[in-house]
Design a protein around this motif. Structure first.
Motif, PDB file in Angstrom:
ATOM      1  N   TRP A  41       0.841  -1.208   0.000  1.00 35.41           N
ATOM      2  CA  TRP A  41       0.000   0.000   0.000  1.00 35.41           C
ATOM      3  C   TRP A  41       0.871   1.253   0.000  1.00 35.41           C
ATOM      4  N   GLN A  96       4.100   5.733  -5.699  1.00 37.16           N
ATOM      5  CA  GLN A  96       4.002   5.827  -7.154  1.00 37.16           C
ATOM      6  C   GLN A  96       2.991   6.873  -7.580  1.00 37.16           C
ATOM      7  N   ARG A  97       1.917   7.014  -6.849  1.00 35.55           N
ATOM      8  CA  ARG A  97       0.916   8.041  -7.174  1.00 35.55           C
ATOM      9  C   ARG A  97       1.501   9.428  -7.013  1.00 35.55           C
ATOM     10  N   GLN A 112       2.379   1.773  -3.486  1.00 37.05           N
ATOM     11  CA  GLN A 112       1.371   2.329  -4.396  1.00 37.05           C
ATOM     12  C   GLN A 112       1.168   3.819  -4.139  1.00 37.05           C
TER      13      GLN A 112
END
Length: 592
Positions: free
Chosen positions: A581, A587-588, A584
């Motif tokens: 999590w 990366q956003r 992720q």
């Protein structure tokens, strides 16, 4: 399904009994450490200790049951998850909720049993435990004569040994003061050495004294000098009764008024009594408050019909309105008061003031006062207060005259035969400053001193009543807390099960490691919330009923959340889940 339910129940009951016993023991030791100093040197014996620990263990069991449910449910489903048995159950088409059902029914039965236990067994155990603890606290320490120190444990005797040998029996240079006569130090025993023995099942102490003297001073009648005696002895035996060292049991009835020794029915009855005592204290103060004041009127008779007529006449003159003869014949309903409606203290003067104010504000048509009929008796309002009498009497012509010698008589005014003088108008307006000034004229110093003394009396009485009401209210809140704790502690078993069982299936760790740590964390949260809210309720900051249930209500949503997460196999405690999590999320942020 029955075999599965039996398997789950068996895997739960064993850890539940073990963890409940361990939790009870830990809580018992922690609680008994507070009274450790009261047990040292009392020579109580194993039977007394066993009895005390048994009764207090029943008291601790009501707290240990929720903790036992939490730990055992966490261990049970943690073991099932760790051994992949829970995975096999789910693969067979059995949901987690269905797997929780047998233990949930067991916990429901346990909750009702815990409530009955808290309501009936715990109060009786508390009565036995605290009465025994009280007797232990007041028991004398065991006989222990130390060298170089006076020992006063034996009634009416003071014993001092200059030297005590290691056998704990032989003493040297013994000094004994005998106070059995109650006169003073008039009897003294000195011995070179002595030995002491316990006889008759340790109920008596035998002291053998060697090579000493017995000194006594006896008063003689009709002589200023007392008679002095000295007796030399080679050996003298003294026997002391040690019954004062026994554990004396107090009647248990003396402890029954404590809230911890009562069930719900008795607590409810005591709460009603306390609520009535609070109301009675407040009501008695306000009922007797009139005696703290003195009033400026003693006895006042006011012809209210005449007052109303005068006000109506003034309104007629101001409005310059003309009334028809037909309206003159109508009865004056506003002036009619029933003869039996005589207001009590203070109300007559207030009524006169309010009536005058209302009539001045009326804007509707009023009636012209007609001639007084001798056959109709005028309504009179009587007011009685403390010291002097001020009365207005009616004259045959319809006017008023002051009956007191200090009040000026009515003088005719151009308003008419039914008019009221200025002095009498001041008497009627008892709230006005004109009348009050006439009453205190020439004695203002006495009035101020009296008012000051009366104000101090009111303050003292009010402080006393407020203190009593505050103490009664505090006791009432304590009884409310004790009553509803019997419900909340029993319901805590359900809350702890809803936390432990889903959490165990999520963690999938059995044994006594992780489950015990997690259980202790949640139990500490439950305990701390309960203690804080309970103290706030005792101080009146929080509602007592709500304070008892806050801990359960705070943890119940947590248990329901864990149950929801366990149904969808959420990985709340899997580090890989949070690492994925977090990656992720990084990366956003890079894309943005």
């Amino acid at each position: 399904m029955r075999r599965l339910d039996t398997l789950i129940i068996k895997s739960f009951v064993g850890p539940f009994i073990l963890t409940t016993v361990v939790a009870t023991f830990v809580l018992l030791i922690q609680y008994m450490m507070k009274y450790f100093d009261d047990f040292v040197g009392k020579d109580l014996g194993a039977e007394v200790f066993a009895e005390l620990l048994f009764y207090f263990s029943l008291n601790m069991l009501q707290v240990a049951l929720p903790l036992g449910v939490l730990v055992s449910s966490l261990m049970t489903f943690g073991n099932l998850g760790e051994n992949f048995e829970l995975t096999a159950i789910k693969s067979a088409g059995i949901s987690l909720v269905r797997a929780l059902r047998p233990i949930f029914f067991f916990v429901i039965v346990l909750t009702f049993a815990a409530f009955e236990f808290n309501n009936y067994i715990v109060p009786a155990a508390n009565l036995k435990a605290y009465s025994l603890l009280y007797d232990i606290k007041h028991k004398k320490p065991a006989l222990d004569i130390k060298e170089g120190v006076f020992y006063n444990g034996i009634p009416d005797y003071s014993i001092k040994a200059q030297e005590k040998f290691p056998d704990n029996k032989t003493m040297k240079n013994v000094l004994i003061y005998d106070h059995t006569s109650g006169i003073g130090n008039n009897r003294v025993i000195l011995a070179d050495s002595s030995k002491m023995f316990m006889i008759y099942n340790d109920k008596y102490l035998k002291l053998e004294l060697y090579n000493g003297n017995y000194y006594s001073e006896e008063p003689k009648a009709r002589e200023p000098v007392d008679q002095f005696y000295r007796t030399n002895f080679a050996r003298m035996d003294m026997v002391f009764n040690l019954s004062s060292f026994d554990l004396k049991r107090t009647k248990e009835e003396l402890f029954q008024n404590n809230r911890q020794m009562k069930n719900i029915a008795e607590l409810t009855e005591d709460m009603d009594s306390l609520a009535y005592s609070i109301y009675e204290a407040k009501h008695s103060f306000f009922a007797n408050a009139k005696g703290f004041f003195s009033y400026h009127l003693d006895s006042l008779e006011i012809n209210m019909e005449k007052v109303i007529r005068k006000n109506k006449a003034q309104q007629i003159m101001e409005e310059e309105s003309v009334r028809s003869p037909m309206e003159d014949d109508k009865p004056d309903s506003a002036a009619v008061l029933p003869p039996e409606a005589e207001p009590d203290s203070m109300k007559a003067a207030m009524l006169a003031y309010v009536q005058n104010s209302r009539l001045k504000e009326m804007k509707e048509d009023t009636l012209v006062p007609k001639a007084k009929s001798p056959a109709i008796k005028k309504p009179v309002i009587k007011e009685r207060v403390n010291s002097k009498s001020i009365k207005t009497l009616e004259k045959p012509d319809g006017g008023l005259v002051a009956a007191n010698p200090g009040i000026q008589r009515k003088q005719p005014r151009p308003d008419g035969p039914g008019s009221i003088t200025r002095k009498e108008q001041a008497l009627l307006d008892t709230l006005g400053w004109d009348y009050l000034n006439t009453k205190v004229e020439g004695k203002s110093a006495d009035v101020l001193q009296t008012a000051r003394n009366q104000a101090q009396n009111v303050k003292i009485n009010l402080s006393s009543v407020a203190s009593r009401v505050d103490n009664l209210s505090r006791d009432y809140r304590k009884f409310v807390i004790e009553k509803y704790k019997k419900y909340s502690q029993a319901f805590a078993c359900v809350v702890m099960f809803l936390i432990g069982a889903p959490l165990g299936s999520i963690i999938k760790k059995g044994g006594l490691g992780v489950p015990v740590i997690v259980s202790i964390i949640f139990f500490l949260i439950y305990y701390i919330i309960g203690i804080i809210c309970e103290k706030s309720a005792k101080e009146g900051v929080m509602d007592p009923v709500l304070a008892v249930w806050v801990a359960d209500l705070a943890l119940l949503p947590v248990g329901l959340f864990f149950l929801r997460q366990a149904r969808v196999d959420a990985k709340l405690f899997d580090t890989d889940f949070y690492l994925v999590w977090f990656d992720q999320l990084k990366q956003r942020f890079k894309k943005s």
